[in-house]
Design an enzyme around this catalytic site. Structure first.
Site, PDB file in Angstrom:
ATOM      1  N   ASP A 151       0.835  -1.211   0.000  1.00 31.07           N
ATOM      2  CA  ASP A 151       0.000   0.000   0.000  1.00 31.07           C
ATOM      3  C   ASP A 151       0.868   1.260   0.000  1.00 31.07           C
ATOM      4  OD1 ASP A 151      -2.379   1.376  -0.044  1.00 31.07           O
ATOM      5  OD2 ASP A 151      -2.619   1.376   2.125  1.00 31.07           O
ATOM      6  N   LEU A 202      10.781 -20.397  -5.027  1.00 32.74           N
ATOM      7  CA  LEU A 202       9.904 -19.439  -4.350  1.00 32.74           C
ATOM      8  C   LEU A 202       8.512 -19.505  -4.975  1.00 32.74           C
ATOM      9  CD1 LEU A 202       9.458 -16.893  -2.471  1.00 32.74           C
ATOM     10  CD2 LEU A 202      10.087 -15.510  -4.445  1.00 32.74           C
ATOM     11  N   HIS A 244       2.098   3.239  -9.074  1.00 36.70           N
ATOM     12  CA  HIS A 244       1.892   1.802  -9.309  1.00 36.70           C
ATOM     13  C   HIS A 244       3.066   1.221 -10.103  1.00 36.70           C
ATOM     14  CE1 HIS A 244      -1.978   2.183  -7.510  1.00 36.70           C
ATOM     15  NE2 HIS A 244      -2.538   2.838  -8.510  1.00 36.70           N
ATOM     16  N   SER A 286      -7.914  -4.704   5.376  1.00 35.09           N
ATOM     17  CA  SER A 286      -8.525  -4.417   4.071  1.00 35.09           C
ATOM     18  C   SER A 286      -8.911  -5.675   3.284  1.00 35.09           C
ATOM     19  CB  SER A 286      -7.613  -3.509   3.232  1.00 35.09           C
ATOM     20  OG  SER A 286      -7.378  -2.289   3.882  1.00 35.09           O
ATOM     21  N   GLU A 339       1.814 -13.046  12.462  1.00 41.13           N
ATOM     22  CA  GLU A 339       2.402 -11.866  13.119  1.00 41.13           C
ATOM     23  C   GLU A 339       2.282 -10.672  12.179  1.00 41.13           C
ATOM     24  OE1 GLU A 339       3.483 -11.806  16.243  1.00 41.13           O
ATOM     25  OE2 GLU A 339       3.020 -13.944  16.417  1.00 41.13           O
TER      26      GLU A 339
HETATM   27  C1  IPE Z   1      -5.320  -2.705   0.014  1.00 41.47           C
HETATM   28  O1  IPE Z   1      -5.030  -1.371  -0.170  1.00 41.47           O
HETATM   29  C2  IPE Z   1      -5.349  -3.420  -1.301  1.00 41.47           C
HETATM   30  C3  IPE Z   1      -4.064  -3.551  -1.977  1.00 41.47           C
HETATM   31  C4  IPE Z   1      -2.913  -3.162  -1.548  1.00 41.47           C
HETATM   32  C5  IPE Z   1      -4.121  -4.202  -3.261  1.00 41.47           C
HETATM   33  P1  IPE Z   1      -6.185  -0.266  -0.299  1.00 41.47           P
HETATM   34  O2  IPE Z   1      -5.499   1.011  -0.514  1.00 41.47           O
HETATM   35  O3  IPE Z   1      -7.172  -0.677  -1.318  1.00 41.47           O
HETATM   36  O4  IPE Z   1      -6.862  -0.338   1.137  1.00 41.47           O
HETATM   37  P2  IPE Z   1      -7.820   0.693   1.871  1.00 41.47           P
HETATM   38  O5  IPE Z   1      -8.919   1.051   0.898  1.00 41.47           O
HETATM   39  O6  IPE Z   1      -7.011   1.903   2.224  1.00 41.47           O
HETATM   40  O7  IPE Z   1      -8.296  -0.021   3.085  1.00 41.47           O
HETATM   41  C1  IPE Z   2      -1.736   0.187  -3.302  1.00 43.02           C
HETATM   42  O1  IPE Z   2      -1.470   1.543  -3.339  1.00 43.02           O
HETATM   43  C2  IPE Z   2      -1.997  -0.380  -4.665  1.00 43.02           C
HETATM   44  C3  IPE Z   2      -3.388  -0.772  -4.903  1.00 43.02           C
HETATM   45  C4  IPE Z   2      -4.345  -0.761  -4.035  1.00 43.02           C
HETATM   46  C5  IPE Z   2      -3.721  -1.210  -6.237  1.00 43.02           C
HETATM   47  P1  IPE Z   2      -2.653   2.621  -3.315  1.00 43.02           P
HETATM   48  O2  IPE Z   2      -3.040   2.920  -4.728  1.00 43.02           O
HETATM   49  O3  IPE Z   2      -3.750   2.168  -2.441  1.00 43.02           O
HETATM   50  O4  IPE Z   2      -1.911   3.838  -2.695  1.00 43.02           O
HETATM   51  P2  IPE Z   2      -2.503   4.896  -1.656  1.00 43.02           P
HETATM   52  O5  IPE Z   2      -2.976   4.107  -0.461  1.00 43.02           O
HETATM   53  O6  IPE Z   2      -3.629   5.601  -2.340  1.00 43.02           O
HETATM   54  O7  IPE Z   2      -1.351   5.781  -1.351  1.00 43.02           O
HETATM   55 MG    MG Z   3      -4.126   2.415  -0.480  1.00 43.18          MG
END
Ligand code: IPE
Ligand code: IPE
Ligand code: MG
Length: 252
Positions: A20, A131, A37, A189, A200
């Site tokens: 994230d 892996l 991304h 999430s 953990e």
């Molecule tokens: C969780 O991240 C999903 C992925 C990393 C693929 P999100 O950014 O979607 O989670 P929320 O919405 O902040 O909980």
């Molecule tokens: C995680 O990064 C990737 C996906 C959920 C696809 P985010 O796109 O959620 O990044 P933030 O949380 O908005 O910074």
């Molecule tokens: Mg996010």
């Protein structure tokens, strides 16, 4: 590499990561979210290499959740494009480095082009053993439990912890020992709801595109310092008896 001796014997067999913070990484730089991304794919490449070097046998990452469809359509479509591009660029070297790919998640709702890419990558790496890399795509823990229960019900089979476990999208690997979430949020999430029962948890403020081997080692060190009790007392854990495995044959 850091002090691997200190980690020896307490390395997790299975590391899971909620990758994230890509969007915030990009926004901090006045870049479009998709740039974050793209950098996220680079971070994943570094972490896969680090897991191979550390001989961690299973890595599971959360790449696209059931709920990520709620994002703006341009972001969803650029994530789909990025997946297809990353597969074509990365699979040959993953294949050559002993990585076996799986894509746990709901294939319904994904385009033919995406599904073909996932199926081909799984097929082309199926012979590898160093892996296991699970890239959870269109995955949700609730979807996983529901689809597993539906499969059992369709066959008229009894629903037990063991039978349900056997139908989950991650039935081919042990439960994760360590779950890392980057990006500073303190939540699951809808990731690995069933499998993380005794995992953990390590949360870090580091945004996923910035995550690297040193951050992984910090999480591994934190894991090594934890005492896993699986419901037992600390005194019991201190004794030589092996710990009871969660989801295993506990009543035998
Ligand atoms: C969780 O991240 C999903 C992925 C990393 C693929 P999100 O950014 O979607 O989670 P929320 O919405 O902040 O909980
Ligand atoms: C995680 O990064 C990737 C996906 C959920 C696809 P985010 O796109 O959620 O990044 P933030 O949380 O908005 O910074
Ligand atoms: Mg996010």
């Amino acid at each position: 590499m850091p002090n691997q001796d200190a980690l020896a014997g307490s390395l997790p067999r299975h590391v899971a990561i909620v990758m994230d913070g890509n969007g915030r990484w990009a926004q901090k730089r006045w870049l479009p979210r998709v740039a974050g991304h793209k950098q996220g794919v680079e971070a994943l490449r570094r972490v896969v290499k680090a897991c191979l070097e550390r001989e961690i046998p299973v890595l599971t990452v959360f790449a696209f959740s059931s709920e990520n469809w709620n994002r703006p359509v341009e972001e969803v479509s650029s994530l789909m494009d990025l997946l297809v591009l990353a597969l074509s660029r990365e699979v040959p070297s993953l294949e050559g480095n002993g990585v076996r790919l799986h894509f746990p998640g709901d294939r319904h709702g994904l385009s033919k082009r995406v599904v073909q890419g996932l199926v081909a990558a799984e097929r082309d790496t199926a012979h590898n053993h160093k892996l296991v890399l699970n890239v959870c795509f269109n995955y949700g823990g609730r979807w996983d439990i529901a689809q597993a229960a539906r499969k059992l019900a369709a066959q008229g089979l009894e629903i037990t912890e063991e039978s349900l476990n056997g139908q989950l999208a991650l039935a081919h690997v042990p439960d994760p020992d360590l779950l890392i979430r980057t990006g500073g949020e303190l939540r699951i999430s809808n990731f690995l709801l069933w499998q993380a029962a005794y995992t953990e948890l390590v949360f870090t403020e580091c945004l996923w595109p910035d995550f690297g081997p040193a951050d992984l080692d910090r999480a591994l060190q934190e894991y090594a310092n934890r005492e896993r009790r699986f419901g037992q007392t600390a005194e019991q854990v201190g004794q030589a008896e092996p710990l009871l495995a969660v989801g295993g044959d506990r009543h035998a």
